[in-house]
Design a protein around this motif. Structure first.
Motif, PDB file in Angstrom:
ATOM      1  N   UNK A 295     -31.827  58.286  50.327  1.00 24.29           N
ATOM      2  CA  UNK A 295     -31.780  57.073  49.587  1.00 24.29           C
ATOM      3  C   UNK A 295     -31.163  55.839  50.348  1.00 24.29           C
TER       4      UNK A 295
ATOM      5  N   UNK B  71     -32.139  55.189  53.402  1.00 21.75           N
ATOM      6  CA  UNK B  71     -33.228  54.846  54.146  1.00 21.75           C
ATOM      7  C   UNK B  71     -34.133  53.812  53.297  1.00 21.75           C
ATOM      8  N   UNK B  72     -34.197  54.415  51.968  1.00 20.91           N
ATOM      9  CA  UNK B  72     -35.025  53.683  51.157  1.00 20.91           C
ATOM     10  C   UNK B  72     -34.518  52.245  50.821  1.00 20.91           C
ATOM     11  N   UNK B  73     -33.262  51.846  50.807  1.00 22.65           N
ATOM     12  CA  UNK B  73     -32.796  50.814  50.509  1.00 22.65           C
ATOM     13  C   UNK B  73     -32.843  49.922  51.990  1.00 22.65           C
ATOM     14  N   UNK B  74     -32.564  50.468  52.966  1.00 22.59           N
ATOM     15  CA  UNK B  74     -32.581  49.637  54.323  1.00 22.59           C
ATOM     16  C   UNK B  74     -34.057  49.370  54.511  1.00 22.59           C
ATOM     17  N   UNK B  75     -34.943  50.407  54.197  1.00 20.68           N
ATOM     18  CA  UNK B  75     -36.441  50.159  54.402  1.00 20.68           C
ATOM     19  C   UNK B  75     -36.820  48.917  53.754  1.00 20.68           C
TER      20      UNK B  75
END
Lengths: 435, 256
Positions: free
Chosen positions: A319, A321-325
């Motif tokens: 989750x 990583x998704x936001x940072x991505x």
């Protein structure tokens, strides 16, 4: 090539496995028995605790009263405008008129010592409470000609069977004569037991029959309010910092070790800290829920930090990583995505920390919340006591009637704790998201 | 926008260490614009590590240390002064396991444009969400339930939602880390068709374990082994005429 296992014949192999299986099952059964024994042991203690406390405390739900025939000359208490006159109210002998009326039950008692012993059967606060009743009724009300007023706590104990009549007279709080009077009143139907509303609507008092827990409950509520306001945001921010921003290294390790240590520091040490820093250095008011709440906040901080960090870690990194991505900053990833998912865990940790704080006595004693306070506190700076401290004060008192009140106060405290823990469970169920 | 044949990304001498362990050894590779470049190789060969260099996702791992140079349109991305947020707005990423936010479908797609301030009104937000979902080939399936939980979608739909979420901020490069490894063959086919479609607009780097997938979707292929770039070239060349023995062994299924 064949190894040791392959060399075994099929029969031998089966025999060995079977034999080991028996051992394994026996071990499993033993472990289960230990577990069941431990649970029975724990439940046994719990039942003992609850039955003792409830058994000792339930009688405090009732209060003994005695009937007094009394005509109150209301005209004498009013001023020219027909309103109650403070001066006249004060001058009217409330207590003495109750005692005078009470003595008419036993016209033969003329000796002064005996009259005094007779007067001891009525609550010392009966006059004061009668005045409050009359004032509340208003100047125009038609007052009844008889009132039920509280008996003294000794009569109350006698009526509840908590005073042993078979004891030698000098070991009893009531003399043979006094007991005989009470029995006569009972026979006359002038004694009754009613629900003890005072216990839930009054603050502490020197007279057990006038003492209640409302002051302590409000004091605890105010202190806990301060605790939440201080500790929750601080702890959550600290946890986010440690999980998301702190660079791993000696300093972070040092902070981490200290937070864990802080959680294990005896609560009285926090009380000493509050005494020397909040009262001594900053000069904050003594006995105030504000300071109590601050001390409890210090104590609750590590609990909430640890719970928050655990729940942040329980959020899958995918989750984050998704936001940072997609280009969220660390702060956005933490606040928009991780924190909402960690919220149920944080809430549970907070409530459990608060429940712990609610039951805490020692630090509050250090900052003066152990004082004898007869008023229900109205603000976080007014003098107050807390529920567990009130229990401590009553349990420490000589009167038998305070003993039953402290037991009932324990029941109330336990009910609050159960309510808080149930809230924690329900909040977690409600906000827990699955993915 | 760079020309179809232009070099979009130049990676030179890129090494990655995780603590004492070196995961990637001096990899140099040029990536063409609007092309699909596939990274293939056995597990632990460093292809995912390399992919994560392009949007600096390795920054998140405390023990990771990246050296070397990666230039995106001539600008160094490993520059300490460059905010990774800016980079990730240009270089989007789709992860191995579908990882939609546990929020509504709409919120998932709208989040990126919103945090970057690319949309200023609800109207614009709706436009972007609709357009992105259409590009990701998901609009038809979810247009009537945009405000349902994204986690209620199937795995394949979730992955397409993640693609929609990534392209909603209109990046120039799209990184895909084994995007189909958690999906069934039908969902995989849909995603592969989508990749071919997206190639018209984006430069795509894809890590994959499936040789057939690399052959189907990519024009360029790079083969990694034990943290080294063994061979790279056009996909046709690599698959039909590998120059390196290791590459040949892997492609023909002898290792890996």
């Amino acid at each position: 090539m064949s190894n040791v296992v392959q060399k075994l014949g099929a029969k031998k192999r089966a025999a060995i496995i079977e034999a080991s299986l028996k051992k394994r099952h026996a071990k499993e059964r033993r472990l289960r028995a230990y577990g069941v024994a431990a649970i029975i042991f724990a439940i046994g203690f719990l039942v003992t605790l609850l039955s003792t406390v409830i058994g000792n405390g339930y009688t405090a739900l009732q209060q003994t009263q005695v009937k007094i025939d009394l005509e109150i000359p209301i005209a004498k208490l009013l001023n020219d405008e027909g309103q109650f006159d403070e001066k006249r109210l004060r001058r009217y002998g409330w207590g003495s008129s109750i005692k005078k009326s009470f003595r008419t039950n036993f016209p033969d008692v003329t000796d002064r010592m005996a009259q005094r012993a007779l007067g001891e059967l009525v609550s010392a606060n009966a006059g004061f409470e009668l005045r409050q009743l009359v004032e509340a009724a208003g100047p125009e009300a038609t007052l009844p000609t008889s009132f039920w007023v509280k008996t003294s706590d000794d009569v109350d104990m006698l009526m509840k069977g908590r005073m042993d009549r078979n004891l030698p007279e000098q070991q009893r709080r009531l003399s043979d004569q006094q007991i005989a009077w009470v029995d006569a009143l009972v026979a006359d139907g002038k004694i009754r037991k009613v629900f003890n509303t005072t216990f839930f609507t009054a603050a502490d008092s020197r007279e057990p029959e006038s003492a209640g827990i409302l002051g302590a409950v409000v004091g605890s509520a105010l202190a806990l309010m301060v605790t939440v306001i201080l500790s929750l945001p601080l702890a959550v921010m600290a946890a986010i910092y440690l999980e998301y921003f702190a660079k791993p290294g000696k300093v972070t390790d040092f902070i981490e070790v200290n937070i864990n240590n802080l959680a294990a520091v005896p609560s009285i040490v926090f009380g000493l800290l509050g005494l020397s820093v909040f009262l001594g250095f900053f000069g904050l008011p003594r006995s105030a829920p504000l300071v109590g709440g601050m001390v409890l906040a210090l104590m609750t901080l590590p609990t909430i930090i640890i719970a928050t960090r655990a729940s942040i870690r329980a959020v899958p990194t995918s989750i984050r990583d998704a936001a940072l991505g997609i280009g969220a900053s660390r702060m956005q990833a933490a606040l928009d995505h991780v924190l909402p998912l960690a919220a149920p865990g944080i809430l549970t940790g907070t409530i459990i920390g608060l429940a712990q704080a609610l039951g805490e006595t020692a630090p509050l004693i250090m900052i003066g919340m152990v004082a004898f306070i007869v008023d229900v506190p109205t603000s976080v700076t007014s003098p107050a006591t807390a529920l567990p401290v009130q229990i401590f004060i009553w349990a420490d008192s000589a009167e038998r009637a305070f003993y039953e009140r402290s037991s009932l106060a324990i029941v109330v405290l336990l009910l609050f704790l159960i309510a808080m823990n149930l809230t924690a469970v329900m909040l977690r169920r409600k906000f827990e998201k699955k993915w | 926008m760079a020309k179809k044949t232009g070099i979009k990304i130049k990676a030179a001498d890129v090494s990655v260490h995780y603590g004492d362990k070196q995961a990637l050894h001096n990899v140099s590779l040029d990536i063409e614009a609007k092309t699909v470049t596939a990274f293939i190789g056995p597990s632990g060969c460093g292809k995912s590590t390399f992919l994560r260099c392009f949007n600096r996702m390795n920054d998140v791992i405390p023990s990771a240390k990246v050296s070397g140079s990666i230039q995106l349109d001539g600008a160094e991305i490993n520059d300490a002064a460059l905010d990774p947020v800016l980079l990730r707005a240009k270089v989007g990423m789709v992860f191995q396991k579908p990882n939609p936010f546990p929020k509504t479908i709409f919120e998932n797609v709208a989040y990126g444009p919103r945090i970057h301030g690319l949309v200023t009104s609800r109207r614009e937000e709706q436009d972007v969400v609709e357009d992105s979902l259409k590009k990701a080939g998901l609009w038809g399936e979810v247009s009537d339930r945009l405000h349902d939980q994204a986690t209620a979608l199937s795995g394949g739909q979730q992955q397409r939602l993640c693609i929609a979420r990534a392209i909603a901020v209109n990046p120039e490069v799209l990184l895909m880390d084994e995007p189909c490894s958690a999906l069934d063959p039908i969902a995989t086919t849909i995603i592969e068709e989508l990749i071919s479609e997206l190639q018209k607009k984006f430069t795509i780097l894809i890590v994959t374990h499936s040789m057939q997938q690399a052959a189907r979707v990519s024009q360029k292929t790079a083969y990694f082994h034990l943290g080294e770039l063994v061979e790279h070239g056009t996909t046709v060349d690599i698959f039909s005429n590998p120059k390196n023995d290791q590459t040949e062994a892997y492609i023909s299924g002898k290792i890996g």
